[in-house]
Design a protein around this motif. Sequence first.
Motif, mmCIF file in Angstrom:
data_model
loop_
_atom_site.group_PDB
_atom_site.id
_atom_site.type_symbol
_atom_site.label_atom_id
_atom_site.label_comp_id
_atom_site.label_asym_id
_atom_site.label_seq_id
_atom_site.Cartn_x
_atom_site.Cartn_y
_atom_site.Cartn_z
ATOM 1 N N LEU A 138 39.563 2.913 41.075
ATOM 2 C CA LEU A 138 39.101 3.505 39.833
ATOM 3 C C LEU A 138 39.981 2.990 38.700
ATOM 4 N N HIS A 139 39.359 2.518 37.633
ATOM 5 C CA HIS A 139 40.110 2.118 36.446
ATOM 6 C C HIS A 139 40.199 3.342 35.542
ATOM 7 N N ALA A 140 41.404 3.659 35.096
ATOM 8 C CA ALA A 140 41.619 4.895 34.344
ATOM 9 C C ALA A 140 42.575 4.663 33.179
ATOM 10 N N LEU A 141 42.537 5.622 32.262
ATOM 11 C CA LEU A 141 43.453 5.634 31.126
ATOM 12 C C LEU A 141 44.312 6.887 31.190
ATOM 13 N N PRO A 142 45.615 6.756 30.981
ATOM 14 C CA PRO A 142 46.448 7.960 30.897
ATOM 15 C C PRO A 142 46.013 8.798 29.699
ATOM 16 N N GLN A 143 46.158 10.094 29.808
ATOM 17 C CA GLN A 143 45.784 11.009 28.731
ATOM 18 C C GLN A 143 47.034 11.495 27.997
ATOM 19 N N ALA A 144 46.825 12.044 26.806
ATOM 20 C CA ALA A 144 47.933 12.490 25.959
ATOM 21 C C ALA A 144 48.759 13.595 26.611
ATOM 22 N N ALA A 145 48.170 14.342 27.538
ATOM 23 C CA ALA A 145 48.898 15.425 28.204
ATOM 24 C C ALA A 145 49.924 14.908 29.213
ATOM 25 N N SER A 146 49.923 13.621 29.497
ATOM 26 C CA SER A 146 50.901 13.042 30.422
ATOM 27 C C SER A 146 52.301 13.172 29.836
ATOM 28 N N TRP A 161 45.002 11.545 33.905
ATOM 29 C CA TRP A 161 44.213 10.346 33.697
ATOM 30 C C TRP A 161 42.729 10.674 33.622
ATOM 31 N N GLU A 162 41.999 9.738 33.033
ATOM 32 C CA GLU A 162 40.544 9.840 32.948
ATOM 33 C C GLU A 162 39.976 8.455 33.193
ATOM 34 N N GLY A 163 38.965 8.394 34.048
ATOM 35 C CA GLY A 163 38.352 7.112 34.356
ATOM 36 C C GLY A 163 36.871 7.285 34.612
ATOM 37 N N LEU A 180 35.539 10.772 35.717
ATOM 38 C CA LEU A 180 36.460 11.474 36.609
ATOM 39 C C LEU A 180 37.770 11.718 35.879
ATOM 40 N N ARG A 181 38.330 12.889 36.095
ATOM 41 C CA ARG A 181 39.628 13.237 35.518
ATOM 42 C C ARG A 181 40.540 13.708 36.643
#
Length: 168
Positions: free
Chosen positions: A91-99, A110-112, A123-124
């Motif tokens: 799954l390709h994902a992006l880190p979220q600001a809550a990290s 993450w969210e992807g 998907l989160r």
Amino acid sequence: MMLRERRSVRFPYEIRLKPSRLSLGLSAAIHMIAAFAFLRSSFPSFAVVVVVVIAALSQRFVMAAERRKQGMALTLQPDGSLKLTVPGGELHALPQAASTDFGWGLWLHWEGSQHRAARQQVLRGAMMLMPDGVDADAWRELRIWFRHVAKPALSAKAEVAKEEEERG
């Protein structure tokens, strides 16, 4: 004293995950403290039993999540994204600001998206990463990537979104 050779970080960088004893110990301590606090409280016995059972079940979920890390890998990308590889696929994902990087642990939200049956599924997820859940060099690389690549990418994305919102 022997000095370790420092090498420059090159992306993409793959990090193999493994279950963390630190994470399990921290979680067990938190759950036991919460259960003990309720046992010593003046709540009705039925409520105390329910809360203690919920705490025990919650700890089981944490243990299962840690076991699932075996065989998983994170591939850190130079654009601030990551590839999460699990036994069933990737799954390709992006880190979220809550990290958040606490120093002793990294809480990675993450969210992807994943394409299934001609539709896209968002998907989160979140995972607590601890130093003993990755190799020593990988821990350093993960924290460097998070602070110097992922967080700035998130800030730039937020600025673009804010500008678009102001325009219209």
